[in-house]
Design a protein around this motif. Structure first.
Motif, PDB file in Angstrom:
ATOM      1  N   ALA A 227       0.706  -1.155   0.131  1.00 53.51           N
ATOM      2  CA  ALA A 227       0.003  -0.007   0.154  1.00 53.51           C
ATOM      3  C   ALA A 227       0.856   1.327   0.119  1.00 53.51           C
ATOM      4  CB  ALA A 227      -0.822  -0.091   1.117  1.00 53.51           C
ATOM      5  N   GLY A 228       0.573   2.016  -0.893  1.00 57.42           N
ATOM      6  CA  GLY A 228       1.358   3.376  -0.791  1.00 57.42           C
ATOM      7  C   GLY A 228       2.696   3.364  -1.530  1.00 57.42           C
ATOM      8  N   MET A 229       2.966   2.312  -2.116  1.00 58.79           N
ATOM      9  CA  MET A 229       4.454   2.240  -2.758  1.00 58.79           C
ATOM     10  C   MET A 229       4.329   3.088  -3.949  1.00 58.79           C
ATOM     11  SD  MET A 229       4.310  -1.664  -4.600  1.00 58.79           S
ATOM     12  CE  MET A 229       6.003  -1.427  -5.112  1.00 58.79           C
ATOM     13  N   THR A 230       5.704   3.568  -4.142  1.00 58.12           N
ATOM     14  CA  THR A 230       5.950   4.847  -5.123  1.00 58.12           C
ATOM     15  C   THR A 230       6.929   4.151  -6.101  1.00 58.12           C
ATOM     16  OG1 THR A 230       7.740   5.482  -3.655  1.00 58.12           O
ATOM     17  CG2 THR A 230       5.523   6.569  -3.396  1.00 58.12           C
ATOM     18  N   GLU A 231       7.773   2.995  -5.823  1.00 58.02           N
ATOM     19  CA  GLU A 231       8.932   2.583  -6.653  1.00 58.02           C
ATOM     20  C   GLU A 231       9.434   1.093  -6.547  1.00 58.02           C
ATOM     21  OE1 GLU A 231      11.893   5.231  -5.525  1.00 58.02           O
ATOM     22  OE2 GLU A 231      12.321   4.122  -3.874  1.00 58.02           O
ATOM     23  N   GLY A 232      10.183   0.542  -7.217  1.00 53.41           N
ATOM     24  CA  GLY A 232      10.585  -0.688  -7.113  1.00 53.41           C
ATOM     25  C   GLY A 232       9.581  -1.848  -7.170  1.00 53.41           C
ATOM     26  N   ALA A 233       9.904  -2.741  -6.533  1.00 52.71           N
ATOM     27  CA  ALA A 233       9.219  -4.061  -6.993  1.00 52.71           C
ATOM     28  C   ALA A 233       8.829  -4.669  -5.672  1.00 52.71           C
ATOM     29  CB  ALA A 233       9.754  -4.832  -8.099  1.00 52.71           C
ATOM     30  N   ILE A 234       7.766  -5.495  -5.432  1.00 55.03           N
ATOM     31  CA  ILE A 234       7.225  -6.239  -4.609  1.00 55.03           C
ATOM     32  C   ILE A 234       6.542  -7.558  -5.275  1.00 55.03           C
ATOM     33  CG2 ILE A 234       6.093  -6.835  -2.419  1.00 55.03           C
ATOM     34  CD1 ILE A 234       6.091  -3.824  -2.000  1.00 55.03           C
ATOM     35  N   ARG A 235       7.076  -8.615  -4.734  1.00 55.85           N
ATOM     36  CA  ARG A 235       6.492 -10.059  -5.353  1.00 55.85           C
ATOM     37  C   ARG A 235       6.162 -10.764  -4.143  1.00 55.85           C
ATOM     38  NH1 ARG A 235       8.685 -14.983  -7.029  1.00 55.85           N
ATOM     39  NH2 ARG A 235      10.756 -14.274  -6.805  1.00 55.85           N
ATOM     40  N   VAL A 236       4.895 -11.554  -4.174  1.00 61.38           N
ATOM     41  CA  VAL A 236       4.616 -12.223  -3.062  1.00 61.38           C
ATOM     42  C   VAL A 236       4.284 -13.790  -3.788  1.00 61.38           C
ATOM     43  CG1 VAL A 236       3.064 -12.721  -1.159  1.00 61.38           C
ATOM     44  CG2 VAL A 236       3.214 -10.549  -2.494  1.00 61.38           C
TER      45      VAL A 236
END
Lengths: 302, 270
Positions: free
Chosen positions: B76-85
């Protein structure tokens, strides 16, 4: 003047003098190739010279369906003008009157330039409130309802300030027939070079001009040094064996595109030889003081 | 550098707020600080170190090895980069995200991509209700970016959407695109009751005619649409769909005339 002769064709040791211009490009698509060309010819009509037309325009290249944004036949059209304001004005007028009006057309940006030029973001007002904005894939499109569906037009295209206008070759021949054969062959070869247009009819101009005139209100007038009927009366550039001169004018997206087109033209003319085509090739300049770009013919020889 | 990886040790004992674990939130933080970040939402208040085993160091690229339906507010609220689940996520995944990419290899709960304004949220499984939609009381839902749901979306996907693109591969529940303000909602696999209910503007693209439609929509023919082919080509180029949703002429309804009526439902005639 010093000249070299290649395959019987004399090449003057001179240069074409060209000017920095502003240019833009768009991609026009339509349901069929016929309607691509109808829209493109209409839009680039009466766009031979900035002297009287406001801009110079032409088809850079035809595009197969696999290379257009919407998978239909298309072409890339380039426009050249002396100022950003004039280019913007001409672009909107021409797309608005000639592409928007053409059956099934769509219009996309054809250049990622340094600055944007308005396209659909102005033409959208034709939609009278029914226009639809769509943004996806980093691009912005306007959908304008028209009588055969929708005119889809990208919001903006790009502008380049590195364009060059006024590259040229002068083809001097013994007869009108030889001059035309030479001009047609050279224009065909030069038109294939990417990023250039030949703004005159069929790429060829027969009324080469000089700056100014004896009449105060006339800004450009006939170049009498190359008019064969004035030979003997004025300081002519033509020898006794020359009876017809045609010119090919080139506008290019970049300096190198213009040079490549001139080289393609020279190659073709030399290959054609003096018997069938031009006996002599020269180029137009203003002494080198007016234009930033100089194209020396001897440096472009094969 | 290897991705900063949070390996889930066991199923969380309470619901978690994972919004602190974004690339911009973790930039420059020591592992010790990260491990002490509180995530639990009950009085128990589990911290990162209680739940996850950490490895790697690149916070620009965050991986959660293992997921849970208790993973709320993921990215939530991420602005950049990458997240993977690698598993599921709970409610509000990617809510208000404005950039970067969030990939959920399992399914997501309700309000996935709620009010997002940029970036890309990719859900490989299903999504709950209100995908991209606003919270109660908020004036608008998704306002930019791309939300891809490869499985099925729940009810009211794209509610009050204003800008951006939602693409759903496995069909939607009822009221898809309800109260849309603008933007594009592309749905393969069918929709439930009354798609586009009270939509003002915007486009809903369907791979088949809608089974039921509010009577306040009116037919507007089957017009060849350059927009539809542009959108189809974009969806395929971005690997969102593997075949065109609409080809050539598409059927069109306009509405919802109970409100502004400038929206459209385009559907394949195949």
């Amino acid at each position: 003047m010093h000249r070299v002769t290649v395959n019987g064709v004399e090449i003057d040791d001179t240069f074409a003098e060209a000017f920095g211009m502003r240019a833009t490009a768009i991609i026009v698509t339509a349901p069929t190739r016929k309607w691509v060309l109808e829209a493109a010819r209409s839009m680039t009509g009466f766009a031979t010279s900035v002297i009287g037309c406001g801009c110079e325009a032409g088809i850079d290249v035809e595009l197969p369906p696999s290379e257009t944004p919407d998978g239909r036949p298309g072409c890339r059209i380039m426009l050249f003008a002396v100022s950003t304001d004039e280019l913007q004005k001409q672009l909107l007028k021409r797309v608005g009157q000639c592409v928007l009006t053409s059956p099934g057309s769509a219009c996309f940006a054809g250049l990622d330039g340094t600055e944007p030029l308005k396209l659909g973001s102005s033409l959208r007002y034709f939609g009278d409130g029914w226009q639809i904005s769509k943004k996806f894939g980093g691009r912005h499109y306007w959908r304008i309802p028209v009588m055969d569906g929708e005119f889809v037009c990208e919001a903006a295209t790009g502008l380049t300030k590195k364009a060059v206008g006024g590259g040229n070759l002068l083809l001097l021949a013994g007869s009108n027939e030889q001059a035309l054969v030479a001009a047609e062959a050279a224009a065909e070869a030069m038109g294939k070079v990417p990023g250039v247009i030949l703004p005159f009819p069929g790429g060829v101009v027969r009324s080469g001009s000089k700056v100014g005139s004896k009449y105060k209100s006339v800004v450009a007038s006939t170049n009498e040094a190359y008019a064969p009927t004035l030979r003997g009366r004025v300081d002519s550039a033509l020898g006794a064996e020359i009876n017809a001169v045609l010119e090919i004018v080139i506008d290019g997206e970049t300096d190198t595109a213009v040079a490549a087109a001139m080289k393609a033209g020279l190659d073709t003319l030399i290959g054609l030889g003096s018997e069938r085509g031009a006996a002599r090739i020269s180029a137009g300049n203003y002494g080198g003081k007016l234009g930033k770009f100089h194209y020396h013919l001897k440096e472009l020889l094969p | 550098m290897t991705s900063l990886t949070f390996t889930l040790v066991s199923e969380p004992p309470e619901r978690l707020d994972l919004s602190p674990l974004t690339p911009q939130g973790l930039a420059g933080l020591s592992r010790r600080t990260i491990e002490q970040t509180r995530l639990g939402l009950s009085k128990r208040g589990a911290r990162v170190g209680d739940l996850f085993r950490l490895s790697g160091e690149d916070a620009e690229s965050i991986v959660f090895a293992g997921g849970s339906v208790r993973f709320d507010r993921l990215g939530a609220g991420m602005t950049e980069g990458a997240i993977r689940v690698t598993g599921d996520a709970g409610a509000q995944a990617g809510r208000k995200m404005s950039g970067g990419s969030l990939t959920i290899e399992g399914s997501a709960g309700p309000h996935a991509g709620s009010g997002m304004t940029g970036g890309r949220l990719d859900i490989h499984g299903d999504a709950g209700d209100f995908a991209g939609g606003p919270f109660t009381g908020e004036m608008r839902g998704m306002n930019g970016g791309v939300l891809v749901i490869r499985g099925r979306a729940g009810d009211q996907a794209g509610d009050r959407m204003r800008r951006g693109l939602i693409a759903v591969g496995g069909g939607c529940g009822d009221y898809a695109g309800s109260r849309m303000i603008a933007g594009t909602l592309a749905i393969a696999g069918g929709v439930g009751h009354l798609p586009g209910y009270l939509m003002r503007r915007g486009s809903i693209l369907l791979d088949r005619p809608p089974a039921t439609l509010s009577p306040s929509f009116t037919g507007s023919g089957a017009v060849e649409s350059v927009f539809a082919s542009l959108m189809d080509r974009y969806l395929i180029a971005e690997n969102i769909f593997d075949k065109p949703l609409l080809t050539g002429a598409a059927g069109r309804y306009c509405g919802d005339n109970a409100v502004l009526g400038k929206g459209e439902i385009l559907y394949s005639l195949r």
